[in-house]
Design an enzyme around this catalytic site. Structure first.
Site, mmCIF file in Angstrom:
data_model
loop_
_atom_site.group_PDB
_atom_site.id
_atom_site.type_symbol
_atom_site.label_atom_id
_atom_site.label_comp_id
_atom_site.label_asym_id
_atom_site.label_seq_id
_atom_site.Cartn_x
_atom_site.Cartn_y
_atom_site.Cartn_z
ATOM 1 N N ASN A 186 0.949 -1.246 -0.071
ATOM 2 C CA ASN A 186 -0.136 0.088 0.052
ATOM 3 C C ASN A 186 0.906 1.291 0.141
ATOM 4 O OD1 ASN A 186 -1.754 1.955 0.412
ATOM 5 N ND2 ASN A 186 -2.549 1.372 2.415
ATOM 6 N N HIS A 240 -9.560 1.304 5.153
ATOM 7 C CA HIS A 240 -8.152 1.399 6.000
ATOM 8 C C HIS A 240 -8.426 2.439 7.101
ATOM 9 C CE1 HIS A 240 -4.049 2.787 6.520
ATOM 10 N NE2 HIS A 240 -3.724 1.534 5.893
ATOM 11 N N GLU A 290 -6.697 4.944 8.011
ATOM 12 C CA GLU A 290 -6.455 6.272 7.496
ATOM 13 C C GLU A 290 -7.776 6.803 6.813
ATOM 14 O OE1 GLU A 290 -2.714 5.636 5.214
ATOM 15 O OE2 GLU A 290 -1.809 5.139 7.228
ATOM 16 N N GLU A 297 -5.079 -4.626 10.824
ATOM 17 C CA GLU A 297 -4.022 -3.556 11.070
ATOM 18 C C GLU A 297 -4.128 -2.752 12.328
ATOM 19 O OE1 GLU A 297 -2.120 -2.331 6.885
ATOM 20 O OE2 GLU A 297 -3.943 -1.103 7.412
ATOM 21 N N SER A 305 3.570 -1.900 10.256
ATOM 22 C CA SER A 305 5.172 -1.951 10.217
ATOM 23 C C SER A 305 5.865 -3.357 10.013
ATOM 24 C CB SER A 305 5.549 -1.393 11.817
ATOM 25 O OG SER A 305 5.147 -0.222 12.171
ATOM 26 N N GLY A 363 3.063 -1.154 4.283
ATOM 27 C CA GLY A 363 3.136 0.522 4.228
ATOM 28 C C GLY A 363 4.294 0.759 3.576
ATOM 29 N N GLY A 364 5.220 1.465 4.556
ATOM 30 C CA GLY A 364 6.563 2.074 4.412
ATOM 31 C C GLY A 364 7.470 1.174 3.802
HETATM 32 P P1 13P Z 1 3.122 0.366 7.612
HETATM 33 O O1 13P Z 1 3.588 -0.736 7.002
HETATM 34 O O2 13P Z 1 3.990 1.704 7.336
HETATM 35 O O3 13P Z 1 3.090 0.443 9.127
HETATM 36 O O4 13P Z 1 1.702 0.924 7.217
HETATM 37 C C1 13P Z 1 0.904 -0.252 7.155
HETATM 38 C C2 13P Z 1 -0.410 0.046 6.568
HETATM 39 O O5 13P Z 1 -1.311 1.050 6.903
HETATM 40 C C3 13P Z 1 -0.500 -0.694 5.250
HETATM 41 O O6 13P Z 1 -1.805 -0.487 4.745
#
Ligand code: 13P
Length: 257
Positions: A13, A99, A101, A171, A215, A236-237
Site C-alpha cells: 500500500n 483502511h 487512515e 491492521e 510496520s 506500507g513503508g
Molecule cells: P506501515 O507498514 O507503514 O506500518 O503501514 C501499514 C499500512 O497501513 C498498510 O496499509
C-alpha cells in the site's frame, strides 16, 4: 492432518507516495525481480489513484489494487470520484476498503464503508477489508470487540457468495507507521479470533486470506509468516523500497512451500 491451502498475499500500500518518477522506477524494479519466479505468494501494489492506469497496463507478475473507491456508481457527473465500475473497466480488480487512515482522516464511517463495499461487489471487485483497534481500545481490553464489530459491519452488506471475494487485513492502528509491530503471538491470536468469526458466519473461513499490516518489514516478516492464521501482509513503508518489499514476499512465499 494437512493444512488448508490458502492464498498467501503480499500487498504494497503505497498510500500517498512516491513521486511519479520514483513510482515508475520502483515498479520496474519490483517487476524485474519478480520476473520468471513462480512464487507461492500473490503480489499486489496499491499505488496512488492517478498511477493506476499506467501500472495496470505494465503489470505482468503482480496485481494492481486501488486504495479506495467511491460510494457512487457507474459513470457520470461526479467530479473527483473513482467508481468501482471505472476500476473494473480498467481491469483493476482489487480494492482496499476501510483502511484506518480513511476511517480516521476522511470520515469514512460505517454507512460510507458499507456503500463502498456494495459498489465494489456490484462491480465484482475483490475487497481487502481493513480492521483494527486503536491503542486506547487495546489498552482497555476492547481490541477483539472492536474488530468483531468491524466484521459485523462487513457481514451486514455481504451475500453468502460475496465472502469468497474478501481478504481481511488486520491492521492495529497503533502499529501503522510507528515501527511497533504486534508480536507474532498477539497477531496470531487476533487472526485466530477473526478466523473463528468467519467459521461462524461463512462457509469458506478456511479459504479466506487474513493479512497482517502494521510496520511489517524484512526483519519481522519471517516470524509473522510462520503464524498459522497469517496468510500475508499489507505493507506500507517497507513497500516503497524494492529490496525490503522483495524480502517480505520471500518470507511469505517460503512459508507456503
Ligand atoms: P506501515 O507498514 O507503514 O506500518 O503501514 C501499514 C499500512 O497501513 C498498510 O496499509
Amino acid at each position: 492432518m494437512s493444512q488448508p491451502v490458502r492464498q498467501q498475499w503480499v500487498i504494497g500500500n503505497w498510500k500517498l507516495n512516491p513521486s511519479f518518477i520514483d513510482a515508475k522506477k520502483l515498479f520496474t524494479s519490483i517487476q524485474a525481480q519478480l520476473a520468471d519466479r513462480t512464487d507461492a505468494c500473490q503480489v499486489a501494489i496499491a499505488p496512488p489513484a492517478p498511477y493506476l492506469g499506467l501500472l495496470v497496463e505494465q503489470a505482468e507478475q503482480l496485481a494492481i489494487a486501488a486504495q479506495d473507491v467511491s460510494f457512487v456508481s457507474g459513470f457520470g457527473a461526479f467530479t473527483g470520484e473513482v467508481s468501482a465500475h471505472l476500476l473494473q473497466n480498467m481491469a483493476v480488480n482489487l480494492v482496499i476498503i476501510g483502511h484506518s487512515e480513511r476511517r480516521e482522516l476522511f470520515g469514512d464511517d460505517v454507512k460510507m464503508l458499507q456503500s463502498k463495499i456494495l459498489q465494489a461487489r456490484a462491480a465484482n471487485l475483490k475487497i481487502i477489508y481493513c480492521v483494527g483497534e486503536s491503542l486506547a481500545q487495546r489498552e482497555s481490553g476492547q481490541a477483539e470487540s472492536v474488530v468483531m464489530q468491524q466484521l459485523d459491519d462487513l457481514k451486514q452488506v455481504l451475500s453468502a457468495e460475496d465472502w469468497a471475494h474478501i481478504i481481511i487485513a488486520y491492521e492495529p492502528i497503533w502499529a501503522i507507521g510507528t515501527g511497533k509491530t504486534a508480536s507474532p503471538e498477539d497477531a496470531q491470536h487476533m487472526h485466530a479470533t477473526i478466523r473463528q468469526y468467519l467459521t461462524q458466519h461463512t462457509d469458506c473461513a478456511e479459504q479466506l486470506s487474513l493479512l497482517y499490516g502494521g510496520s511489517v518489514k524484512a526483519e519481522n516478516a519471517v516470524q509473522l509468516a510462520a503464524c498459522k492464521d497469517i496468510d500475508g501482509a499489507l505493507v506500507g513503508g517497507a513497500s516503497l523500497d524494492a529490496t525490503s518489499f522483495m524480502a517480505i514476499i520471500n518470507a511469505f512465499s517460503q512459508s507456503n512451500d
